[in-house]
Design a protein around this motif. Structure first.
Motif: not given
Length: 786
Positions: A754-775
């Motif tokens: 569960r800790f790993g899922v929360e960690l991945a979810t938080d990180s993917l949310e931040l990566l979404g912003a970076e990838l949005s800029s790239r797209v």
């Protein structure tokens, strides 16, 4: 009672003079006395009045008086000491002068006990006491130092209860009765302290009064207090020459301690001796903090008062001597040497301590073996202590004076004395005075022969080093003072030096092609001498050439000397060979430096061991879907479970965690720092590192640059192909593989999955912003193209 074991070396000892509390200074002998005195007269004047049966019922004065005699017995080993034991009260009871030594000590101690134990006199007459003391010293032999040790338990008193029909006093025309007793007592201050009184008369005989009072000083009459205090050295009371000392014991129990402290024949006194937890510790550092340096100390004496006193000394000194001098007072004697020592005495309430020391002896040496009239000369003075040569910081505590030369600053081994010009006489006598401490000094004297001045030419200073290549000739410039003119010759112009490989190289020296050079009188000038080698080689040493100088007025008189030439000669250089060797050495050096730097970079770029840190990884699938706002939403479609967590595979150079690969990169260029290449084997990689905070986010082609420590996580990375990015630009959702890497201990007791899922979810949310800029950037670029 064990007799005190007298320590050796107590040659220059003195009677203790009290000093203010907290001071630590040299004791001086009583007025008119000197450490060099060879004869002493000591009169013990002991009160025998009947009041002693009340003030000192335990006869503690006897123990104290015996301690006084025992103290002077130490002095008797080095000088002639005469002792007389006398009593006073109504009258003066005279004794006999007896020479004090080990043979007579027992008898004198018996006299002390006999006289001090008497308490049958009804009055305490100061006038009779001092009149008798004056006559006793007048009958003596006129010693160099004369001491009156006067013990009394009270004030001057002609007791009316014991006057009877009248008491005859030589200083009153009629007998003293109860009617005129006050008149008789009023005469006492003038007879003693007035001009020409007994205090002055004793001072004129060179007598120093050491006074011990038993009782309350403040309750005495002002006249009696003036006599005791004034003769005891207090100038405020105007009585006598002021060369005495005064001590006051408020009760008899303290008499042995105070009398022993007052009469100690110790040259220097140590103060500030404060027992800690009923124990007194004295070390070599304690002694050295006093007025005399510890290396000059030959013995230590401590008078300690307390219950159950038990002394013990360190193994660096001999056994201590110990004598019981009262019910609760002990005298401890310890010889010292140059080594550190420690003396511990338990059960101490109060203590006084004294050290015996010997003055350092100056030894004078001449710097130059030959001295001439009118020339400057230098001498060296070293100091010899009782335990050997003095060196180091102790030298700076000594003072050297000389009336015949300028004394330089000590350098840790001794002093240099400079004499500007030696007198025109066959001999020169140098006298110095070395002061080790106040009152502790020693003079030294040495006589040196002085030759008549030749005034022949002389080499003013040694030449500069000779450097060069080959065999010469090499020029040597000499600064010569011709003085009255004459010649300088090389007694042996040929010499040898040893080459670097042990071979012998011949050397020839000449003054402009000759063995001698003639000089006319005048000022200093430069003379050139040449040095030639018979073969090429390395010569790195001093060439010594014997010379002789003769004055023009008398060539038969010659003065020999040595000319020292420092050589630094090498064979003629081979430029090409030197260049090749130098280049090779530089290449080897650079290669060694590169190897060191490269090895260090490889060492510091090692991938950390995930086992030590309980690092685990899990793979997941993320969905990237364009939103209606022109951004990407990145969510987990296949979340990892706890059972999916696995241990990465690791070598020192890389780490594999499923698709994720972290490999170190060590450049061959040593100035390029090592780094880690992190990727998923895809065209693009997006990664987030750092828990909770935004941390570090990146979107890079194939791999991105990181650190070897990134293998410890937390790290969340997803990979995308070029076609997937194009699909995202066109607004088509994509699924991308990802890897989660973290230390399971960070879960802190929760479910690691569960800790790993929360960690991945938080990180993917931040990566979404970076990838949005790239797209967005790719979309704008495509729009511009169309």
């Amino acid at each position: 009672m064990r007799r005190l074991q007298v320590i050796a070396g107590l040659a220059l000892l003195a009677l203790v003079v009290p000093v203010p509390a907290g001071a630590q200074e040299a004791e001086t002998l009583p007025g008119g006395c000197s450490p060099d005195d060879s004869s002493f007269e000591v009169l013990l004047l002991i009160d025998q009045s009947g009041s002693l049966r009340r003030t000192d019922p335990g006869d503690q004065r006897i123990a104290g008086a015996k301690a006084v005699v025992s103290s002077y017995a130490v002095l008797a080993e080095q000088a002639e000491v005469l002792v007389q034991v006398a009593g006073f009260g109504t009258d003066f009871r005279v004794g006999d002068w007896t020479k004090l030594d080990q043979g007579s000590l027992g008898g004198i101690l018996g006299q002390v006990e006999e006289v001090a134990s008497v308490s049958d006199q009804g009055h305490t007459d100061y006038v009779y006491a001092l009149d008798g003391a004056e006559q006793a010293f007048a009958s003596g032999g006129g010693a160099d130092c004369r001491l009156l040790f006067w013990f009394t338990d009270g004030e001057h008193d002609l007791d009316p209860d014991f006057l009877g029909d009248g008491l005859d006093r030589f200083y009153l025309d009629v007998p003293v009765t109860s009617e005129n007793v006050a008149e008789a007592e009023a005469l006492m201050p003038g007879l003693i302290c007035g001009g020409g009184g007994y205090a002055d008369r004793l001072g004129e005989q060179g007598v120093s009064s050491q006074i011990m009072l038993l009782g309350d000083e403040t309750g005495m009459s002002s006249d009696s207090r003036r006599v005791l205090r004034g003769m005891g050295g207090d100038p405020a009371f105007d009585c006598g020459p002021g060369n005495g000392s005064f001590r006051n014991a408020t009760d008899a129990a303290g008499l042995p301690y105070l009398m022993a402290c007052q009469a100690q024949v110790g040259l220097f006194r140590l103060d500030d001796l404060v027992p800690a937890a009923d124990a007194l510790t004295i070390t070599d550092e304690t002694v050295d903090a006093g007025a005399v340096p510890y290396p000059l100390v030959t013995g230590l004496r401590v008078i300690a008062r307390g219950d159950g006193i038990a002394p013990s000394a360190s193994s660096s000194v001999a056994a201590t001597g110990q004598e019981q001098i009262g019910d609760d007072t002990v005298m401890v004697t310890v010889p010292t040497d140059a080594a550190p020592f420690t003396l511990e005495i338990e059960g101490v309430e109060e203590a006084c301590a004294f050290v015996a020391a010997q003055a350092a002896v100056p030894a004078i040496q001449s710097v130059a073996p030959t001295m001439y009239q009118g020339d400057p000369a230098s001498f060296v003075v070293v100091a010899e202590g009782p335990h050997g040569r003095l060196e180091g910081d102790v030298i700076t505590r000594l003072a050297l004076e000389s009336a015949t030369g300028a004394v330089g600053t000590p350098d840790g081994s001794g002093w240099e004395i400079a004499v500007p010009a030696l007198p025109a006489q066959p001999e020169f006598e140098l006298t110095v005075e070395l002061t080790s401490a106040p009152g502790l000094s020693k003079s030294g004297q040495a006589t040196f022969p002085v030759n008549e001045q030749l005034n022949a030419p002389t080499i003013a200073r040694q030449p500069d080093p000779v450097t060069g290549e080959g065999v010469g000739p090499f020029p040597v410039e000499l600064e010569v003072d011709p003085r009255d003119g004459g010649s300088i010759c090389l007694l042996d112009p040929n010499g040898t030096v040893t080459g670097a490989e042990g071979e012998t190289i011949g050397v020839t020296a000449a003054f402009e092609g000759s063995e001698c050079v003639e000089l006319e009188a005048g000022g200093p000038r430069v003379v050139t001498m040449t040095v030639t080698f018979d073969r090429s080689g390395f010569a790195h040493q001093v060439l010594e050439l014997r010379t002789s100088a003769a004055p023009a007025a008398d060539p038969s008189r010659q003065e020999e000397g040595v000319l020292a030439v420092d050589l630094d000669i090498a064979p003629r250089a081979q430029p090409l060979l030197v260049a090749a060797i130098t280049s090779g050495l530089m290449v080897l050096l650079l290669g060694a430096l590169w190897g060191i730097a490269y090895g260090v970079n490889r060492l510091i770029a090692r991938i950390p061991d995930p086992r030590r840190h309980r690092v685990r990884y899990a793979e997941f699938v993320a969905e990237l879907a364009p939103s209606g706002y022109g951004t990407l939403e990145v969510t987990l479609t296949e979340a990892p479970r706890e059972g999916d967590l696995r241990l990465p595979r690791r070598t020192p150079g890389q780490l594999h965690a499923g698709r994720l690969r972290i490999g170190r990169v060590v450049s061959a260029l040593p100035w390029v720092a090592p780094y880690a290449a992190i990727g998923l084997g895809t065209d693009l990689v997006a990664a987030h590192q750092g828990p909770g905070m935004p941390g570090r986010r990146t979107v890079a082609e194939r791999t991105y640059r990181g650190r070897a420590s990134d293998a410890l996580g937390p790290l969340v990375a997803i990979g995308l192909s070029t076609s997937q990015m194009e699909g995202l630009v066109e607004g088509i959702a994509q699924k991308a593989p990802g890897v989660l890497l973290f230390d399971v201990r960070e879960a802190r007791g929760t479910d690691p999955g569960r800790f790993g899922v929360e960690l991945a979810t938080d990180s993917l949310e931040l990566l979404g912003a970076e990838l949005s800029s790239r797209v967005l950037a790719d979309t704008m670029e495509r729009t511009g193209e169309t």
